[in-house]
Motif scaffolding. Structure first.
Motif, short mmCIF file in Angstrom:
data_model
loop_
_atom_site.label_atom_id
_atom_site.label_comp_id
_atom_site.label_asym_id
_atom_site.label_seq_id
_atom_site.Cartn_x
_atom_site.Cartn_y
_atom_site.Cartn_z
N SER A 162 -4.63 -22.40 16.97
CA SER A 162 -4.33 -23.83 17.15
C SER A 162 -5.15 -24.32 18.32
N HIS A 168 1.08 -26.00 20.19
CA HIS A 168 1.54 -24.94 19.30
C HIS A 168 1.24 -23.53 19.83
N HIS A 223 0.59 -22.38 11.97
CA HIS A 223 0.15 -23.33 10.95
C HIS A 223 1.32 -24.15 10.42
N VAL A 270 1.97 -26.87 12.94
CA VAL A 270 0.96 -27.93 12.86
C VAL A 270 1.29 -28.88 11.71
N ASP A 288 0.18 -33.22 12.55
CA ASP A 288 -1.09 -33.32 13.26
C ASP A 288 -2.22 -33.63 12.28
N SER A 337 -6.41 -29.46 13.55
CA SER A 337 -6.00 -28.18 14.12
C SER A 337 -7.27 -27.46 14.50
#
Length: 196
Positions: free
Chosen positions: A110, A115, A126, A129, A134, A137
């Motif tokens: 990330s 994160h 993941h 995210v 978001d 990333s």
């Protein structure tokens, strides 16, 4: 640079870095790999590649201080001056961190500091995210310190988070940039372009 690796499973970063060393793409020498998992593919691969290897885990060293010392002794004894974490799923102890201060490198999937931290590894990152909504990333190569994912950042690369992304699609996009990012960070560290 003289490199050692710690890996828990496949050790894909260690493999990629070793291949880059052998091809001349990275001016470094891979020397050793230790794993906390006696059945890891990384250990098998490293033996075949001619690296010094060791299985060092809490199963063999139930006392955390003894395990920390055993890892340090193996790594220092290998002749390495830089330690690369290649999917190593354990925290490093103070002896290892002191022996390789400013020379322990990790990649996180990330854009740290987002994160990162305890519990944020692999698919959990993941998922976080995607849950946060978001729009981008990526991956971060950082120096390892006593705090989880808190060390100085060496390099970052970004990827978009696309509409309809799932964990597998986002993960694949991030993994596709990780190998080159790690090589870029190691080159900068070797050239002492990084000021910690």
């Amino acid at each position: 640079m003289r490199l050692a690796f710690l890996a828990s499973h496949g050790g894909s970063a260690a493999r990629h870095i070793t291949q880059a060393c052998q091809s001349g793409e990275l001016g470094a020498v891979p020397l050793a790999l230790a794993s906390n998992n006696s059945r890891s593919a990384a250990l098998e691969w490293a033996r075949e590649a001619g690296l010094q290897t060791a299985h060092l885990s809490s199963a063999r060293y139930p006392n955390p201080a003894e395990l920390d010392a055993a890892i340090r002794d193996f790594l220092v004894g290998s002749g390495a001056d830089t330690l690369v974490l290649s999917g190593y799923m354990r925290e490093l102890g103070p002896r290892v961190l002191e022996a390789f201060a400013g020379r322990v490198v990790n990649i996180h999937p990330s854009l740290l500091p987002r994160h990162g931290g305890r519990g944020m590894y692999g698919d959990h990152v993941h998922e976080a995210v995607l849950a946060a909504g978001d729009n981008e990333s990526g991956a971060t190569v950082h120096l390892v310190t006593a705090g989880i994912d808190e060390g100085p950042i060496l390099a970052q690369a970004r990827v978009p988070v696309l509409a309809g992304d799932t964990l597998p699609t986002l993960k694949a996009r991030v993994q596709a940039i990780e190998s080159d990012l790690m090589l870029r960070a190691l080159r900068a560290l070797a050239a002492e372009e990084v000021r910690v």
